[in-house]
Design a protein around this motif. Structure first.
Motif, PDB file in Angstrom:
ATOM      1  N   PHE A  47       0.727  -1.229  -0.039  1.00 41.73           N
ATOM      2  CA  PHE A  47      -0.078  -0.012  -0.309  1.00 41.73           C
ATOM      3  C   PHE A  47       0.691   1.268  -0.024  1.00 41.73           C
ATOM      4  O   PHE A  47       0.641   2.276  -0.734  1.00 41.73           O
ATOM      5  CB  PHE A  47      -0.913   0.107   1.081  1.00 41.73           C
ATOM      6  N   PRO A  48       1.786   1.421   0.845  1.00 41.31           N
ATOM      7  CA  PRO A  48       2.891   2.608   0.871  1.00 41.31           C
ATOM      8  C   PRO A  48       3.429   2.828  -0.491  1.00 41.31           C
ATOM      9  O   PRO A  48       3.479   3.819  -0.967  1.00 41.31           O
ATOM     10  CB  PRO A  48       3.809   2.243   1.957  1.00 41.31           C
ATOM     11  N   LEU A  49       3.770   1.738  -1.263  1.00 41.25           N
ATOM     12  CA  LEU A  49       4.413   1.704  -2.480  1.00 41.25           C
ATOM     13  C   LEU A  49       3.490   2.320  -3.405  1.00 41.25           C
ATOM     14  O   LEU A  49       3.775   3.326  -4.276  1.00 41.25           O
ATOM     15  CB  LEU A  49       4.940   0.509  -2.815  1.00 41.25           C
ATOM     16  N   ILE A  50       2.151   1.961  -3.493  1.00 36.25           N
ATOM     17  CA  ILE A  50       1.181   2.292  -4.297  1.00 36.25           C
ATOM     18  C   ILE A  50       0.914   3.769  -4.202  1.00 36.25           C
ATOM     19  O   ILE A  50       0.752   4.677  -5.130  1.00 36.25           O
ATOM     20  CB  ILE A  50      -0.181   1.248  -4.507  1.00 36.25           C
ATOM     21  N   TRP A  51       0.803   4.107  -2.866  1.00 36.39           N
ATOM     22  CA  TRP A  51       0.317   5.503  -2.346  1.00 36.39           C
ATOM     23  C   TRP A  51       1.499   6.516  -2.881  1.00 36.39           C
ATOM     24  O   TRP A  51       1.446   7.455  -3.126  1.00 36.39           O
ATOM     25  CB  TRP A  51       0.271   5.446  -0.926  1.00 36.39           C
ATOM     26  N   THR A  52       2.763   6.013  -2.628  1.00 34.24           N
ATOM     27  CA  THR A  52       4.001   6.693  -3.088  1.00 34.24           C
ATOM     28  C   THR A  52       3.710   7.134  -4.578  1.00 34.24           C
ATOM     29  O   THR A  52       4.278   8.190  -5.167  1.00 34.24           O
ATOM     30  CB  THR A  52       5.271   6.033  -2.364  1.00 34.24           C
ATOM     31  N   ILE A  53       3.748   6.107  -5.208  1.00 35.03           N
ATOM     32  CA  ILE A  53       3.621   6.189  -6.681  1.00 35.03           C
ATOM     33  C   ILE A  53       2.327   7.412  -7.039  1.00 35.03           C
ATOM     34  O   ILE A  53       2.599   8.193  -7.879  1.00 35.03           O
ATOM     35  CB  ILE A  53       3.281   4.853  -7.450  1.00 35.03           C
ATOM     36  N   ASN A  54       1.468   7.014  -6.321  1.00 30.97           N
ATOM     37  CA  ASN A  54       0.300   8.074  -6.619  1.00 30.97           C
ATOM     38  C   ASN A  54       0.764   9.556  -6.223  1.00 30.97           C
ATOM     39  O   ASN A  54       0.675  10.570  -6.860  1.00 30.97           O
ATOM     40  CB  ASN A  54      -0.998   7.630  -5.595  1.00 30.97           C
ATOM     41  N   LEU A  55       1.258   9.690  -5.113  1.00 27.93           N
ATOM     42  CA  LEU A  55       1.900  10.970  -4.766  1.00 27.93           C
ATOM     43  C   LEU A  55       2.865  11.701  -5.578  1.00 27.93           C
ATOM     44  O   LEU A  55       3.061  12.908  -5.699  1.00 27.93           O
ATOM     45  CB  LEU A  55       2.464  10.900  -3.459  1.00 27.93           C
ATOM     46  N   SER A  56       3.497  10.746  -6.170  1.00 28.44           N
ATOM     47  CA  SER A  56       4.664  11.214  -7.214  1.00 28.44           C
ATOM     48  C   SER A  56       4.201  11.801  -8.228  1.00 28.44           C
ATOM     49  O   SER A  56       5.073  12.703  -8.914  1.00 28.44           O
ATOM     50  CB  SER A  56       5.646  10.007  -7.538  1.00 28.44           C
ATOM     51  N   PHE A  57       3.122  11.926  -8.568  1.00 31.47           N
ATOM     52  CA  PHE A  57       2.133  12.567  -9.703  1.00 31.47           C
ATOM     53  C   PHE A  57       1.474  13.811  -9.280  1.00 31.47           C
ATOM     54  O   PHE A  57       0.804  14.524  -9.981  1.00 31.47           O
ATOM     55  CB  PHE A  57       1.428  11.819 -10.430  1.00 31.47           C
ATOM     56  N   THR A  58       1.623  14.196  -8.007  1.00 31.46           N
ATOM     57  CA  THR A  58       1.243  15.453  -7.293  1.00 31.46           C
ATOM     58  C   THR A  58       2.129  16.305  -6.837  1.00 31.46           C
ATOM     59  O   THR A  58       3.379  16.335  -6.539  1.00 31.46           O
ATOM     60  CB  THR A  58       0.319  15.100  -6.234  1.00 31.46           C
ATOM     61  N   ASN A  59       1.455  17.642  -6.437  1.00 29.99           N
ATOM     62  CA  ASN A  59       2.137  18.444  -5.708  1.00 29.99           C
ATOM     63  C   ASN A  59       1.964  18.733  -3.978  1.00 29.99           C
ATOM     64  O   ASN A  59       2.092  19.570  -3.656  1.00 29.99           O
ATOM     65  CB  ASN A  59       1.867  20.034  -6.287  1.00 29.99           C
ATOM     66  N   PHE A  60       1.269  17.438  -3.636  1.00 29.17           N
ATOM     67  CA  PHE A  60       1.218  17.331  -2.180  1.00 29.17           C
ATOM     68  C   PHE A  60       2.567  17.758  -1.500  1.00 29.17           C
ATOM     69  O   PHE A  60       3.669  17.315  -1.573  1.00 29.17           O
ATOM     70  CB  PHE A  60       0.781  15.876  -2.103  1.00 29.17           C
ATOM     71  N   ARG A  61       2.083  18.435  -0.195  1.00 26.45           N
ATOM     72  CA  ARG A  61       3.059  18.789   1.001  1.00 26.45           C
ATOM     73  C   ARG A  61       2.285  18.166   2.152  1.00 26.45           C
ATOM     74  O   ARG A  61       1.600  18.702   2.592  1.00 26.45           O
ATOM     75  CB  ARG A  61       3.429  20.276   0.887  1.00 26.45           C
ATOM     76  N   ALA A  62       3.249  17.317   2.806  1.00 32.86           N
ATOM     77  CA  ALA A  62       2.603  16.709   4.013  1.00 32.86           C
ATOM     78  C   ALA A  62       2.355  17.814   5.185  1.00 32.86           C
ATOM     79  O   ALA A  62       1.774  17.646   6.000  1.00 32.86           O
ATOM     80  CB  ALA A  62       3.530  15.660   4.464  1.00 32.86           C
ATOM     81  N   ASN A  63       2.972  18.997   5.236  1.00 37.84           N
ATOM     82  CA  ASN A  63       2.911  20.118   6.223  1.00 37.84           C
ATOM     83  C   ASN A  63       2.020  21.021   5.773  1.00 37.84           C
ATOM     84  O   ASN A  63       1.740  21.974   6.610  1.00 37.84           O
ATOM     85  CB  ASN A  63       4.452  20.644   6.315  1.00 37.84           C
ATOM     86  N   ARG A  64       1.310  20.832   4.505  1.00 35.33           N
ATOM     87  CA  ARG A  64       0.363  21.996   4.175  1.00 35.33           C
ATOM     88  C   ARG A  64      -1.108  20.971   3.864  1.00 35.33           C
ATOM     89  O   ARG A  64      -1.290  21.329   2.578  1.00 35.33           O
ATOM     90  CB  ARG A  64       0.857  22.667   2.989  1.00 35.33           C
ATOM     91  N   LEU A  65      -1.640  20.420   4.858  1.00 33.56           N
ATOM     92  CA  LEU A  65      -2.973  19.552   4.590  1.00 33.56           C
ATOM     93  C   LEU A  65      -4.108  20.395   3.994  1.00 33.56           C
ATOM     94  O   LEU A  65      -4.816  19.950   3.450  1.00 33.56           O
ATOM     95  CB  LEU A  65      -3.159  18.842   6.005  1.00 33.56           C
ATOM     96  N   ASN A  66      -4.126  21.557   4.483  1.00 31.55           N
ATOM     97  CA  ASN A  66      -5.085  22.516   4.012  1.00 31.55           C
ATOM     98  C   ASN A  66      -5.201  23.077   2.457  1.00 31.55           C
ATOM     99  O   ASN A  66      -5.642  23.577   1.908  1.00 31.55           O
ATOM    100  CB  ASN A  66      -5.513  23.555   4.911  1.00 31.55           C
ATOM    101  N   ARG A  67      -3.816  22.526   1.775  1.00 30.02           N
ATOM    102  CA  ARG A  67      -3.484  23.341   0.655  1.00 30.02           C
ATOM    103  C   ARG A  67      -4.243  22.180  -0.427  1.00 30.02           C
ATOM    104  O   ARG A  67      -4.234  20.994  -0.231  1.00 30.02           O
ATOM    105  CB  ARG A  67      -2.174  23.307   0.602  1.00 30.02           C
ATOM    106  N   GLU A  68      -4.821  22.745  -1.682  1.00 27.55           N
ATOM    107  CA  GLU A  68      -5.175  21.726  -2.632  1.00 27.55           C
ATOM    108  C   GLU A  68      -4.156  21.029  -3.276  1.00 27.55           C
ATOM    109  O   GLU A  68      -3.192  21.493  -3.513  1.00 27.55           O
ATOM    110  CB  GLU A  68      -6.097  22.720  -3.525  1.00 27.55           C
ATOM    111  N   VAL A  69      -4.545  19.739  -3.509  1.00 25.52           N
ATOM    112  CA  VAL A  69      -3.520  18.919  -3.820  1.00 25.52           C
ATOM    113  C   VAL A  69      -4.164  18.729  -5.488  1.00 25.52           C
ATOM    114  O   VAL A  69      -4.813  18.394  -5.852  1.00 25.52           O
ATOM    115  CB  VAL A  69      -3.527  17.319  -3.611  1.00 25.52           C
ATOM    116  N   GLU A  70      -2.689  19.077  -6.366  1.00 28.28           N
ATOM    117  CA  GLU A  70      -3.148  19.176  -7.844  1.00 28.28           C
ATOM    118  C   GLU A  70      -2.248  17.727  -8.254  1.00 28.28           C
ATOM    119  O   GLU A  70      -0.975  17.774  -7.960  1.00 28.28           O
ATOM    120  CB  GLU A  70      -2.648  20.222  -8.470  1.00 28.28           C
ATOM    121  N   TYR A  71      -3.007  17.170  -9.318  1.00 31.96           N
ATOM    122  CA  TYR A  71      -1.993  16.348 -10.179  1.00 31.96           C
ATOM    123  C   TYR A  71      -1.173  17.223 -11.279  1.00 31.96           C
ATOM    124  O   TYR A  71      -1.758  18.009 -12.019  1.00 31.96           O
ATOM    125  CB  TYR A  71      -2.736  15.271 -10.935  1.00 31.96           C
TER     126      TYR A  71
END
Lengths: 315, 439
Positions: A47-71
């Motif tokens: 699951f973490p591997l799949i989740w990491t692959i998913n995150l790798s296509f986003t601009n997600f920042r773990a310290n900015r949870l209220n920020r909109e995540v874009e692919y």
């Protein structure tokens, strides 16, 4: 029903579990036992591997949870692969890997070969040689930091004694040219014993009668070394290289303690760089793509290597 | 019957009162960095415990891990800290990510005026967006980067004569950045009392914020600006201006010609060690350490004196210091706010300064006794009058690490030119601001 020996034996035999737990076949019971492991494997690895692959296509920042995540598509991958600084980190990692493995195998095998010869006190020497790898990398890093200190460090004084240089005229950790080597020296000091132990196991697994047969055939010691010792220890050596390669690719603590990645970015290995991106800059999406690239690289290289190792073992 | 009723009611009232007071008494945890002022705060907080009935516990993290540890705590919504004295650069992230409680209503209700605190500290430690009346912290610990030197060496006739001969001027506290370098170069490799000494200990640390704090101590006096127009993120021509290039070249020359060997990754601790061990004539460090330095039995007292970061084209000091915030994830926010109210009291602020903390309250700073209250008090006031801070954006960590890399590559690792380093820095920062949607 007569009380025959067969009947008595049948009564004494414990019933099969499947028969006791009604409605459950052997296969179902096997699944019950295996399922927790499969679940843990999925939860912790897959699951973490799949989740990491998913995150790798986003601009997600773990310290900015209220920020909109874009692919962002392949933007993270593109940035990483075109970033010259990251290629320099890869180069530093390759330099570190190559030279540490080279020296550790060379010195580790030599030490094992020497220790394997029967002499008085070789057990004591083995214990002494093995001590460095029992220490914590953080302790070793700090310890060597003092040894490398230009003004009071023992290392500089020893080098100065043999070269006639002023001890404070060179900085092992502060010089761009010397800092990578200073880390290679410490890692070699710390982990050569590990390679030595594996080689020792290999050397001790060679039966004496092979050497006795070679003696009868009047093979020289040198020929015995290259035709018996090396081929028979080779699988062990390759295993040692695999273990050290994987460990050193992840090297972090020792380098952080010694140089912190500096001077500049000279000793900033990929693991340090990845940690900075993920947990200091908090570019989670970018760091995920970085991790996936490293994972694919290591997985690819390790697969090729394991195939080669299996071929050597089959010979 | 009446008596029995009365007794029952009284007993119930007493029990209720007792329960209510037990419910109000909280155990508050205050998080900060582990350094001298933190010990002073522990001492100071005993009065709060006595007055309020709350008990205080403290979580002090060593400086090298402080940002990592505390930002992880905030990002994970942790409840470890009720009160946090966080670095000034965190204020943007603290506000935008909802880590800090906005204090405006509380300040209004309790008549706490930000006008009572030094303007530079309110701007730097409390407000987000910068300069707006949106407060997320109370200025708690004023601080700036300053200098200290071996007053006993500077007073020696033989050294004074040698200095005069070498430079043509009298040996004294440097009044410009260039004089600072010249003085440091004079001491570099000099033998004093049989020991080889060096010019000055400066910040070169790579991992956290060290070299940026050191380099900006040169950049600001040369006139460095982050933006041409505040709030526009137009960095071209500001960050890499000719003055900025000259200042960065100056810092590199300082590092190469006037620092002890081996100080390639040095920050606060290394600077203190170099000075206390008698290795250097001068050292840079935060004012927060100055009370401890003055009290040092070997190199303090009559042997030490202090000066503000010298100007070059203008006055300028790198801002340190922190504000105190209430953590939004705390379950004890009321008690935490009580602490802030107590801490804002001018009398408490005076005790804070007396114990070794740096008050930002005007009642303390503007008191006629303040300048003479410590050998570094006047310099502190002067420094706080010309402080500048790093970006305080929510993405400050990314901006900071980019600068750490670029300036360390140039200054310590001797790669490229100052112009290239600053140009690359603009590229890094532009990418960050683009990702942030600000460019």
């Amino acid at each position: 029903m007569s009380d025959t020996p067969i009947t008595r034996a049948a009564e004494a035999t414990p019933p099969v579990m499947a028969r006791k737990i009604k409605g459950l076949s052997d296969r179902a019971i096997a699944w019950i036992f295996v399922a927790p492991t499969i679940f843990l494997l999925l939860a912790i690895n897959i699951f973490p591997l799949i989740w990491t692959i998913n995150l790798s296509f986003t601009n997600f920042r773990a310290n900015r949870l209220n920020r909109e995540v874009e692919y962002v598509g392949l933007r993270n991958y593109e940035r990483i692969l075109t970033d010259t600084d990251i290629w320099l980190n890869m180069q530093a990692t390759a330099h570190f890997l190559f030279w540490t493995i080279f020296f550790q195998v060379l010195i580790g095998f030599t030490l094992a070969w020497l220790i394997n010869r029967k002499f008085k006190g070789n057990d004591l020497w083995t214990t002494i040689i093995v001590l460095p790898m029992m220490l914590s990398p953080a302790v070793v890093g700090n310890f060597w930091k003092f040894l490398y200190q230009p003004q009071i460090g023992l290392f500089n004084y020893i080098v100065a004694f043999f070269t006639g240089k002023d001890p404070s005229s060179f900085e092992m950790l502060g010089s761009v040219d010397l800092a990578p080597w200073s880390i290679v020296i410490v890692d070699t000091w710390m982990w050569t014993p590990f390679v030595m132990l594996i080689c020792l196991a290999g050397l001790r697994s060679i039966p004496d009668y092979i050497y006795e047969a070679a003696e009868i055939d009047r093979a020289s010691k040198l020929r015995q070394f290259f035709t018996i010792t090396i081929p028979m220890v080779l699988p062990f050596l390759m295993l040692a290289v695999l273990f050290r390669g994987i460990e050193n690719f992840k090297m972090f603590d020792l380098v952080v303690q010694l140089t912190g990645g500096g001077p500049g970015s000279t000793t900033e290995l990929t693991s340090i760089n990845l940690k900075r991106e993920a947990f200091e800059k908090w570019r989670t999406g970018y760091a995920s793509a970085y991790a996936i690239i490293l994972f694919v690289t290591v997985f690819g290289l390790a697969s090729i290597y394991v195939k080669a190792l299996n071929r050597v073992k089959e010979r | 019957m009446k008596f029995s009723k009365l007794t029952t009611v009284s007993a119930l009232s007493l029990a209720a009162a007792g329960m209510s007071s037990a419910a109000q008494a909280e155990e508050l945890t205050l998080c900060w960095a582990a350094w001298d002022p933190a010990n002073a705060l522990v001492e100071l907080s005993k009065e709060f415990e006595a007055e309020s009935g709350h008990t205080m516990s403290f979580e002090f993290i060593p400086w090298p891990n402080f940002a990592d540890r505390m930002l992880n705590e905030l990002n994970s919504g942790g409840k470890l800290c009720d009160l946090l004295i966080g670095d000034s650069q965190w204020i943007g992230g603290g506000a935008e990510n909802g880590h800090y409680v906005k204090l405006n209503d509380f300040f209004d209700a309790e008549s706490i005026s930000m006008g009572d605190f030094a303007d530079a500290t309110v701007y730097a430690y409390s407000t987000w967006p910068k300069g707006t009346p949106n407060y997320y912290a109370l200025p708690a610990m004023g601080d700036a980067n300053g200098w200290f030197y071996r007053k006993d060496w500077f007073a020696r006739d033989d050294i004074k004569a040698a200095f005069k001969e070498a430079t043509g001027r009298d040996l004294a506290e440097p009044t410009t950045q260039k004089e600072l370098l010249e003085t440091a170069q004079f001491f570099q490799g000099r033998e004093i009392d049989g020991q080889t000494v060096y010019g000055a200990a400066i910040f070169t640390e790579r991992g956290s914020e060290g070299i940026t704090m050191g380099v900006t101590s040169a950049l600001y006096p040369w006139g460095f600006k982050y933006e041409n127009t505040p709030g526009e993120y137009d960095m071209e021509g500001a960050v890499n201006s000719p003055e900025a290039v000259e200042a960065l070249e100056f810092y590199k020359e300082f590092y190469e010609t006037a620092t002890p060997p081996g100080y390639t990754n040095s920050y606060m601790g290394e600077s203190l060690d170099a000075f206390k061990s008698g290795q250097v004539a001068m050292a840079m460090n935060w004012f927060a350490f100055f009370p401890g330095l003055y009290a040092d039995p070997n190199t303090g007292g009559e042997k030490i004196d202090f000066f503000v970061n010298p100007p070059q084209n203008q006055a300028g000091s790198t801002l340190g210091g922190q504000g105190i915030s209430v953590v939004a994830y705390s379950d004890k926010q009321d008690a935490a706010l009580e602490y802030i109210k107590w801490f804002a009291n001018p009398e408490v602020q005076q005790k804070w300064w007396d114990l070794g903390g740096y008050s930002a309250h005007k009642a303390v700073l503007e008191s006629p006794e303040f300048v003479d209250s410590a050998p570094f008090a006047g310099d502190f006031l002067e420094a706080m009058g010309a402080v500048q801070d790093f970006w305080q954006e929510p993405a400050y960590a990314e901006l900071l690490l980019a600068m750490q890399k670029r300036v360390h590559d140039y200054v310590v690792a001797d790669q490229g030119t100052a112009q290239e380093a600053l140009d690359k820095l603009i590229e890094d920062w532009t990418e960050t601001f683009e990702d942030e949607g600000k460019l």
